[in-house]
Motif scaffolding. Structure first.
Motif, PDB file in Angstrom:
ATOM      1  N   LYS A   1      23.531  64.000  93.080  1.00  0.00           N
ATOM      2  CA  LYS A   1      22.257  64.550  93.553  1.00  0.00           C
ATOM      3  C   LYS A   1      21.239  64.445  92.429  1.00  0.00           C
ATOM      4  N   GLY A   2      20.079  63.925  92.754  1.00  0.00           N
ATOM      5  CA  GLY A   2      19.028  63.805  91.750  1.00  0.00           C
ATOM      6  C   GLY A   2      18.669  65.129  91.120  1.00  0.00           C
ATOM      7  N   GLY A   3      18.723  66.202  91.902  1.00  0.00           N
ATOM      8  CA  GLY A   3      18.401  67.528  91.392  1.00  0.00           C
ATOM      9  C   GLY A   3      19.374  68.029  90.344  1.00  0.00           C
ATOM     10  N   ASP A   4      20.556  67.402  90.267  1.00  0.00           N
ATOM     11  CA  ASP A   4      21.545  67.793  89.258  1.00  0.00           C
ATOM     12  C   ASP A   4      21.357  67.048  87.940  1.00  0.00           C
ATOM     13  N   LEU A   5      20.489  66.056  87.926  1.00  0.00           N
ATOM     14  CA  LEU A   5      20.226  65.290  86.703  1.00  0.00           C
ATOM     15  C   LEU A   5      19.143  66.009  85.913  1.00  0.00           C
ATOM     16  N   SER A   6      19.266  65.984  84.600  1.00  0.00           N
ATOM     17  CA  SER A   6      18.294  66.708  83.779  1.00  0.00           C
ATOM     18  C   SER A   6      17.986  65.932  82.516  1.00  0.00           C
ATOM     19  N   GLY A   7      17.061  66.462  81.751  1.00  0.00           N
ATOM     20  CA  GLY A   7      16.657  65.819  80.513  1.00  0.00           C
ATOM     21  C   GLY A   7      15.637  64.720  80.784  1.00  0.00           C
ATOM     22  N   VAL A   8      15.259  64.030  79.725  1.00  0.00           N
ATOM     23  CA  VAL A   8      14.361  62.887  79.866  1.00  0.00           C
ATOM     24  C   VAL A   8      15.189  61.744  80.435  1.00  0.00           C
ATOM     25  N   ARG A   9      14.672  61.147  81.516  1.00  0.00           N
ATOM     26  CA  ARG A   9      15.414  60.111  82.236  1.00  0.00           C
ATOM     27  C   ARG A   9      14.529  58.919  82.527  1.00  0.00           C
ATOM     28  N   ILE A  10      15.138  57.753  82.461  1.00  0.00           N
ATOM     29  CA  ILE A  10      14.493  56.528  82.933  1.00  0.00           C
ATOM     30  C   ILE A  10      15.334  55.994  84.076  1.00  0.00           C
ATOM     31  N   PHE A  11      14.672  55.750  85.205  1.00  0.00           N
ATOM     32  CA  PHE A  11      15.319  55.111  86.336  1.00  0.00           C
ATOM     33  C   PHE A  11      14.790  53.681  86.403  1.00  0.00           C
ATOM     34  N   ALA A  12      15.658  52.726  86.134  1.00  0.00           N
ATOM     35  CA  ALA A  12      15.321  51.312  86.278  1.00  0.00           C
ATOM     36  C   ALA A  12      15.853  50.885  87.636  1.00  0.00           C
ATOM     37  N   VAL A  13      14.950  50.667  88.572  1.00  0.00           N
ATOM     38  CA  VAL A  13      15.323  50.313  89.936  1.00  0.00           C
ATOM     39  C   VAL A  13      15.303  48.793  90.036  1.00  0.00           C
ATOM     40  N   VAL A  14      16.408  48.221  90.526  1.00  0.00           N
ATOM     41  CA  VAL A  14      16.521  46.761  90.590  1.00  0.00           C
ATOM     42  C   VAL A  14      17.089  46.324  91.939  1.00  0.00           C
ATOM     43  N   PRO A  15      16.747  45.110  92.373  1.00  0.00           N
ATOM     44  CA  PRO A  15      17.299  44.601  93.628  1.00  0.00           C
ATOM     45  C   PRO A  15      18.820  44.397  93.576  1.00  0.00           C
TER      46      PRO A  15
ATOM     47  N   ILE B   1      10.146  51.181  87.732  1.00  0.00           N
ATOM     48  CA  ILE B   1      10.554  52.024  86.606  1.00  0.00           C
ATOM     49  C   ILE B   1       9.949  53.407  86.806  1.00  0.00           C
ATOM     50  N   PHE B   2      10.771  54.443  86.613  1.00  0.00           N
ATOM     51  CA  PHE B   2      10.294  55.823  86.660  1.00  0.00           C
ATOM     52  C   PHE B   2      10.774  56.538  85.404  1.00  0.00           C
ATOM     53  N   LEU B   3       9.852  57.116  84.673  1.00  0.00           N
ATOM     54  CA  LEU B   3      10.160  57.939  83.507  1.00  0.00           C
ATOM     55  C   LEU B   3       9.921  59.384  83.900  1.00  0.00           C
TER      56      LEU B   3
ATOM     57  N   GLU C   1       6.038  52.445  87.379  1.00  0.00           N
ATOM     58  CA  GLU C   1       5.656  51.040  87.513  1.00  0.00           C
ATOM     59  C   GLU C   1       6.408  50.442  88.689  1.00  0.00           C
ATOM     60  N   TYR C   2       5.658  49.989  89.665  1.00  0.00           N
ATOM     61  CA  TYR C   2       6.199  49.159  90.740  1.00  0.00           C
ATOM     62  C   TYR C   2       5.799  47.740  90.350  1.00  0.00           C
TER      63      TYR C   2
ATOM     64  N   TYR D   1       7.866  46.481  79.550  1.00  0.00           N
ATOM     65  CA  TYR D   1       8.717  47.232  78.618  1.00  0.00           C
ATOM     66  C   TYR D   1       7.896  47.949  77.541  1.00  0.00           C
ATOM     67  N   ASP D   2       6.850  47.304  77.057  1.00  0.00           N
ATOM     68  CA  ASP D   2       6.057  47.886  75.966  1.00  0.00           C
ATOM     69  C   ASP D   2       5.360  49.179  76.394  1.00  0.00           C
ATOM     70  N   THR D   3       4.733  49.147  77.577  1.00  0.00           N
ATOM     71  CA  THR D   3       4.058  50.349  78.058  1.00  0.00           C
ATOM     72  C   THR D   3       5.057  51.465  78.315  1.00  0.00           C
ATOM     73  N   LEU D   4       6.200  51.123  78.890  1.00  0.00           N
ATOM     74  CA  LEU D   4       7.246  52.129  79.113  1.00  0.00           C
ATOM     75  C   LEU D   4       7.652  52.769  77.794  1.00  0.00           C
ATOM     76  N   GLU D   5       7.865  51.968  76.760  1.00  0.00           N
ATOM     77  CA  GLU D   5       8.293  52.516  75.477  1.00  0.00           C
ATOM     78  C   GLU D   5       7.209  53.410  74.865  1.00  0.00           C
ATOM     79  N   GLN D   6       5.954  53.031  75.006  1.00  0.00           N
ATOM     80  CA  GLN D   6       4.860  53.878  74.524  1.00  0.00           C
ATOM     81  C   GLN D   6       4.863  55.221  75.249  1.00  0.00           C
ATOM     82  N   LYS D   7       4.989  55.184  76.564  1.00  0.00           N
ATOM     83  CA  LYS D   7       5.015  56.428  77.359  1.00  0.00           C
ATOM     84  C   LYS D   7       6.238  57.270  77.007  1.00  0.00           C
ATOM     85  N   LEU D   8       7.384  56.622  76.821  1.00  0.00           N
ATOM     86  CA  LEU D   8       8.606  57.323  76.451  1.00  0.00           C
ATOM     87  C   LEU D   8       8.419  58.043  75.129  1.00  0.00           C
TER      88      LEU D   8
END
Length: 167
Positions: free
Chosen positions: A37-51, A129-131, A142-143, A153-160
């Motif tokens: 369950k997504g609600g059970d995940l915690s902390g800073v997370r990155i979801f890399a969604v791929v086909p 990508i979801f941070l 980012e869609y 990747y660069d913008t994601l790392e800056q935001k992270l």
């Protein structure tokens, strides 16, 4: 939002996420077919969604996240696809990926619907990508406009780095 696959427009089902809103709850499976369950995940997370992990760009993307993981030991990295959990586990084992947790949305496509990443025409997830921060707030979205391209990747790392400094 205009998303293409090999330059052909596709339709995303569900509700796209926006920065500043809460990450919605969802249900997926881990590699042992256990419900997560997504609600059970915690902390800073990155979801890399791929086909699919078994395609060139997805393969390279998740390997890159796996390599970067050591620089961010307190960040949890998830790769989400519609690949079967067995295929995800096989791919991780064959590629030495051990710092990224794979999650499968194959059962209900719940993640795809609540994040607006389910491609109607292909029955796959789009590349996105979801941070998400400690407070379950989406801090970066980012869609990827062309599914066969890599994310920014660069913008994601800056935001992270901004999210980590703010914690």
């Amino acid at each position: 939002m205009n998303i293409t696959f090999q330059k052909n427009a596709v339709t995303l089902l569900g509700t796209p996420l926006k920065e500043g809103e809460k990450m919605p709850d969802f249900t997926v499976c881990d590699n042992s077919l256990q419900e997560v369950k997504g609600g059970d995940l915690s902390g800073v997370r990155i979801f890399a969604v791929v086909p699919s992990l078994d395609t060139g760009v997805c393969d390279l993307e998740i390997k890159r996240f796996n390599e970067k993981a050591s620089q961010y030991p307190d960040v949890k990295l998830y790769a989400v696809s519609l690949d079967l959990p067995f295929a995800q586990a096989r791919w991780c084992g064959a590629n030495g990926v051990n710092a990224v947790t794979t999650l499968s949305d194959y059962r209900e496509r719940d993640f795809g619907r609540v994040t607006g990443t389910l491609i109607q025409e292909l029955s796959l997830l789009t590349r996105a990508i979801f941070l998400v921060d400690d407070d379950n707030v989406v801090r970066y979205v980012e869609y990827v406009p062309e599914i066969t391209d890599h994310p920014d990747y660069d913008t994601l790392e800056q935001k992270l780095n901004q999210v980590i400094r703010a914690q």
